[in-house]
Motif scaffolding. Structure first.
Motif, PDB file in Angstrom:
ATOM      1  N   GLY A 181     -14.071  -3.597   0.623  1.00 42.27           N
ATOM      2  CA  GLY A 181     -14.885  -3.552  -0.586  1.00 42.27           C
ATOM      3  C   GLY A 181     -15.940  -2.466  -0.573  1.00 42.27           C
ATOM      4  O   GLY A 181     -16.621  -2.242  -1.572  1.00 42.27           O
ATOM      5  N   THR A 182     -16.094  -1.761   0.532  1.00 44.11           N
ATOM      6  CA  THR A 182     -17.038  -0.656   0.632  1.00 44.11           C
ATOM      7  C   THR A 182     -16.367   0.507   1.356  1.00 44.11           C
ATOM      8  O   THR A 182     -15.482   0.306   2.195  1.00 44.11           O
ATOM      9  N   ARG A 183     -16.808   1.721   1.028  1.00 46.51           N
ATOM     10  CA  ARG A 183     -16.230   2.913   1.643  1.00 46.51           C
ATOM     11  C   ARG A 183     -16.772   3.069   3.063  1.00 46.51           C
ATOM     12  O   ARG A 183     -17.988   3.022   3.281  1.00 46.51           O
ATOM     13  N   PRO A 184     -15.903   3.269   4.044  1.00 48.45           N
ATOM     14  CA  PRO A 184     -16.366   3.361   5.422  1.00 48.45           C
ATOM     15  C   PRO A 184     -17.032   4.700   5.718  1.00 48.45           C
ATOM     16  O   PRO A 184     -16.744   5.715   5.074  1.00 48.45           O
ATOM     17  N   ASP A 185     -17.916   4.698   6.698  1.00 45.99           N
ATOM     18  CA  ASP A 185     -18.488   5.943   7.184  1.00 45.99           C
ATOM     19  C   ASP A 185     -17.398   6.715   7.930  1.00 45.99           C
ATOM     20  O   ASP A 185     -16.717   6.155   8.802  1.00 45.99           O
ATOM     21  N   PHE A 226       0.884  -1.175   0.000  1.00 44.11           N
ATOM     22  CA  PHE A 226       0.000   0.000   0.000  1.00 44.11           C
ATOM     23  C   PHE A 226       0.911   1.211   0.000  1.00 44.11           C
ATOM     24  O   PHE A 226       1.085   1.882   1.010  1.00 44.11           O
ATOM     25  N   TRP A 227       1.509   1.443  -1.167  1.00 49.82           N
ATOM     26  CA  TRP A 227       2.502   2.501  -1.299  1.00 49.82           C
ATOM     27  C   TRP A 227       1.830   3.828  -1.612  1.00 49.82           C
ATOM     28  O   TRP A 227       0.628   3.904  -1.854  1.00 49.82           O
ATOM     29  N   GLY A 228       2.636   4.881  -1.630  1.00 50.48           N
ATOM     30  CA  GLY A 228       2.106   6.226  -1.798  1.00 50.48           C
ATOM     31  C   GLY A 228       1.257   6.424  -3.028  1.00 50.48           C
ATOM     32  O   GLY A 228       0.247   7.132  -2.990  1.00 50.48           O
ATOM     33  N   GLU A 229       1.623   5.770  -4.146  1.00 44.32           N
ATOM     34  CA  GLU A 229       0.867   5.955  -5.374  1.00 44.32           C
ATOM     35  C   GLU A 229      -0.316   5.008  -5.482  1.00 44.32           C
ATOM     36  O   GLU A 229      -1.142   5.131  -6.387  1.00 44.32           O
ATOM     37  N   ASP A 230      -0.417   4.049  -4.570  1.00 42.42           N
ATOM     38  CA  ASP A 230      -1.514   3.081  -4.601  1.00 42.42           C
ATOM     39  C   ASP A 230      -2.770   3.688  -3.982  1.00 42.42           C
ATOM     40  O   ASP A 230      -2.744   4.158  -2.846  1.00 42.42           O
ATOM     41  N   GLN A 231      -3.876   3.639  -4.702  1.00 45.46           N
ATOM     42  CA  GLN A 231      -5.138   4.125  -4.159  1.00 45.46           C
ATOM     43  C   GLN A 231      -5.883   3.024  -3.402  1.00 45.46           C
ATOM     44  O   GLN A 231      -6.942   3.267  -2.820  1.00 45.46           O
ATOM     45  N   GLY A 232      -5.340   1.831  -3.420  1.00 47.41           N
ATOM     46  CA  GLY A 232      -5.901   0.707  -2.675  1.00 47.41           C
ATOM     47  C   GLY A 232      -4.817  -0.317  -2.447  1.00 47.41           C
ATOM     48  O   GLY A 232      -3.706  -0.223  -2.981  1.00 47.41           O
ATOM     49  N   ILE A 233      -5.122  -1.313  -1.643  1.00 49.10           N
ATOM     50  CA  ILE A 233      -4.153  -2.349  -1.336  1.00 49.10           C
ATOM     51  C   ILE A 233      -3.909  -3.191  -2.581  1.00 49.10           C
ATOM     52  O   ILE A 233      -4.805  -3.391  -3.409  1.00 49.10           O
ATOM     53  N   ARG A 234      -2.681  -3.691  -2.744  1.00 45.16           N
ATOM     54  CA  ARG A 234      -2.310  -4.496  -3.901  1.00 45.16           C
ATOM     55  C   ARG A 234      -1.717  -5.821  -3.432  1.00 45.16           C
ATOM     56  O   ARG A 234      -1.039  -5.886  -2.413  1.00 45.16           O
ATOM     57  N   LEU A 235      -1.969  -6.866  -4.230  1.00 47.61           N
ATOM     58  CA  LEU A 235      -1.534  -8.230  -3.933  1.00 47.61           C
ATOM     59  C   LEU A 235      -0.465  -8.647  -4.932  1.00 47.61           C
ATOM     60  O   LEU A 235      -0.634  -8.458  -6.141  1.00 47.61           O
ATOM     61  N   GLY A 236       0.646  -9.230  -4.453  1.00 43.71           N
ATOM     62  CA  GLY A 236       1.755  -9.612  -5.314  1.00 43.71           C
ATOM     63  C   GLY A 236       1.673 -11.063  -5.777  1.00 43.71           C
ATOM     64  O   GLY A 236       1.520 -11.975  -4.959  1.00 43.71           O
ATOM     65  N   GLU A 251      -8.908   5.002   2.020  1.00 46.03           N
ATOM     66  CA  GLU A 251      -8.568   4.226   0.824  1.00 46.03           C
ATOM     67  C   GLU A 251      -8.227   2.780   1.186  1.00 46.03           C
ATOM     68  O   GLU A 251      -8.634   1.842   0.489  1.00 46.03           O
ATOM     69  N   LEU A 252      -7.491   2.593   2.270  1.00 44.72           N
ATOM     70  CA  LEU A 252      -7.119   1.251   2.688  1.00 44.72           C
ATOM     71  C   LEU A 252      -8.354   0.445   3.084  1.00 44.72           C
ATOM     72  O   LEU A 252      -8.535  -0.695   2.643  1.00 44.72           O
ATOM     73  N   ALA A 253      -9.206   1.015   3.932  1.00 42.10           N
ATOM     74  CA  ALA A 253     -10.396   0.308   4.384  1.00 42.10           C
ATOM     75  C   ALA A 253     -11.308  -0.034   3.214  1.00 42.10           C
ATOM     76  O   ALA A 253     -11.876  -1.134   3.150  1.00 42.10           O
ATOM     77  N   THR A 254     -11.444   0.876   2.264  1.00 39.70           N
ATOM     78  CA  THR A 254     -12.303   0.637   1.107  1.00 39.70           C
ATOM     79  C   THR A 254     -11.804  -0.537   0.284  1.00 39.70           C
ATOM     80  O   THR A 254     -12.582  -1.389  -0.153  1.00 39.70           O
ATOM     81  N   TRP A 306       1.353  -6.766  -9.509  1.00 42.62           N
ATOM     82  CA  TRP A 306       0.541  -6.328  -8.380  1.00 42.62           C
ATOM     83  C   TRP A 306      -0.886  -6.085  -8.836  1.00 42.62           C
ATOM     84  O   TRP A 306      -1.120  -5.338  -9.782  1.00 42.62           O
ATOM     85  N   VAL A 307      -1.839  -6.714  -8.180  1.00 39.86           N
ATOM     86  CA  VAL A 307      -3.248  -6.628  -8.568  1.00 39.86           C
ATOM     87  C   VAL A 307      -4.091  -6.299  -7.345  1.00 39.86           C
ATOM     88  O   VAL A 307      -3.660  -6.496  -6.200  1.00 39.86           O
ATOM     89  N   SER A 308      -5.301  -5.811  -7.575  1.00 38.03           N
ATOM     90  CA  SER A 308      -6.219  -5.558  -6.467  1.00 38.03           C
ATOM     91  C   SER A 308      -6.938  -6.851  -6.097  1.00 38.03           C
ATOM     92  O   SER A 308      -6.976  -7.810  -6.874  1.00 38.03           O
ATOM     93  N   PHE A 309      -7.542  -6.880  -4.925  1.00 37.59           N
ATOM     94  CA  PHE A 309      -8.310  -8.050  -4.516  1.00 37.59           C
ATOM     95  C   PHE A 309      -9.470  -8.321  -5.475  1.00 37.59           C
ATOM     96  O   PHE A 309      -9.906  -9.467  -5.625  1.00 37.59           O
ATOM     97  N   ASP A 310      -9.979  -7.276  -6.101  1.00 42.16           N
ATOM     98  CA  ASP A 310     -11.128  -7.427  -6.994  1.00 42.16           C
ATOM     99  C   ASP A 310     -10.734  -7.783  -8.422  1.00 42.16           C
ATOM    100  O   ASP A 310     -11.605  -7.965  -9.276  1.00 42.16           O
ATOM    101  N   SER A 311      -9.447  -7.889  -8.703  1.00 34.99           N
ATOM    102  CA  SER A 311      -9.010  -8.219 -10.073  1.00 34.99           C
ATOM    103  C   SER A 311      -7.919  -9.291 -10.071  1.00 34.99           C
ATOM    104  O   SER A 311      -7.005  -9.247 -10.885  1.00 34.99           O
ATOM    105  N   VAL A 312      -8.017 -10.240  -9.147  1.00 33.34           N
ATOM    106  CA  VAL A 312      -7.024 -11.315  -9.076  1.00 33.34           C
ATOM    107  C   VAL A 312      -7.214 -12.253 -10.271  1.00 33.34           C
ATOM    108  O   VAL A 312      -8.316 -12.776 -10.479  1.00 33.34           O
ATOM    109  N   PRO A 313      -6.171 -12.484 -11.069  1.00 35.84           N
ATOM    110  CA  PRO A 313      -6.294 -13.380 -12.219  1.00 35.84           C
ATOM    111  C   PRO A 313      -6.328 -14.845 -11.764  1.00 35.84           C
ATOM    112  O   PRO A 313      -6.105 -15.141 -10.581  1.00 35.84           O
ATOM    113  N   PRO A 314      -6.597 -15.783 -12.676  1.00 34.65           N
ATOM    114  CA  PRO A 314      -6.514 -17.205 -12.313  1.00 34.65           C
ATOM    115  C   PRO A 314      -5.098 -17.547 -11.837  1.00 34.65           C
ATOM    116  O   PRO A 314      -4.119 -17.197 -12.496  1.00 34.65           O
TER     117      PRO A 314
END
Length: 223
Positions: free
Chosen positions: A164-168, A14-24, A157-160, A107-115
């Motif tokens: 998977g949803t934006r926190p209050d 979750f680096w400075g340029e990442d708008q969300g967490i990434r998986l390696g 950004e991290l929590a979202t 590096w991919v998001s949790f919502d775009s993990v390939p096979p």
């Protein structure tokens, strides 16, 4: 046939340029599933600790330098007998957080993990649920992702990306205030050219940067 044990690492950034967490993930170098994307993993060596094996997987499979490994912890064990075509293999899933570095990993998001090879997609799915529970409750995990000092917008950004949803905002502020060793400072930081400056939060300097169970010794590479 006696089962062997693999250590497979759900590696996060979750680096400075990442708008969300990434998986390696990275291509496997040899059979089975040569060339297919997979989580970094190795077979546990005789007398080797889990964290040492996870370190080895990050270095040899993702090309991560040792100084970039911010924290490691254990998640869950997968025991499906047919998960590995070579024979019965237990997989102990670990989590790891890497700091900024140059790496050949994809590096991919949790919502775009390939096979992925083996049952690694199932590991990622289960890990996401477990990591959702760790966020904010495990200070070492949270600090490894956000750093010692961060604006509230980064926490949003991290929590979202994890939940998977934006926190209050009000609920998130209460959650942050409940994290041991984390305090709201009097500083505000403008993250974007537009919008209000965000409150800045900081961890106490004496908070541990690694979970207590992340200990081990390094052993030769095996897969």
């Amino acid at each position: 046939m006696q089962s062997v044990v693999s250590v497979d690492v759900v590696t996060l950034r979750f680096w400075g340029e990442d708008q969300g967490i990434r998986l390696g993930v990275a291509p496997r170098g040899h059979p089975p599933f040569a060339g297919e994307l997979a989580l970094p993993g190795v077979l546990l060596g005789r007398g080797e600790r889990l964290v040492a094996a996870a370190h080895r997987a990050l270095v040899t499979k993702l090309g991560a330098p040792e100084p970039a490994i911010a924290a490691i912890g254990q998640l869950v064990t997968f025991d499906e007998p047919s998960r590995d075509p070579r024979g019965p293999t237990l997989s102990i899933a670990m989590w790891a957080v890497l700091g900024p570095h140059d790496s050949p990993a994809q590096w991919v998001s949790f919502d775009s993990v390939p096979p992925l090879a083996f049952d690694h997609n199932a590991i990622v799915g289960t890990a996401r649920t477990l990591l959702t529970g760790l966020l904010w409750k495990d200070p070492a995990f949270t600090r490894a992702l956000l750093g010692h000092r961060f604006p509230a917008t980064r926490a949003v950004e991290l929590a979202t990306s994890v939940h998977g949803t934006r926190p209050d905002p009000a609920n998130l502020n209460r959650t942050l205030a409940s994290v041991p060793g984390l305090n709201r400072t009097g500083e505000r930081r403008r993250v974007k050219a537009t919008g209000r400056p965000a409150a800045v939060w900081a961890f106490d300097d004496d908070q541990p940067s690694q979970p207590l169970h992340t200990r081990g010794t390094v052993s030769p590479d095996r897969d």
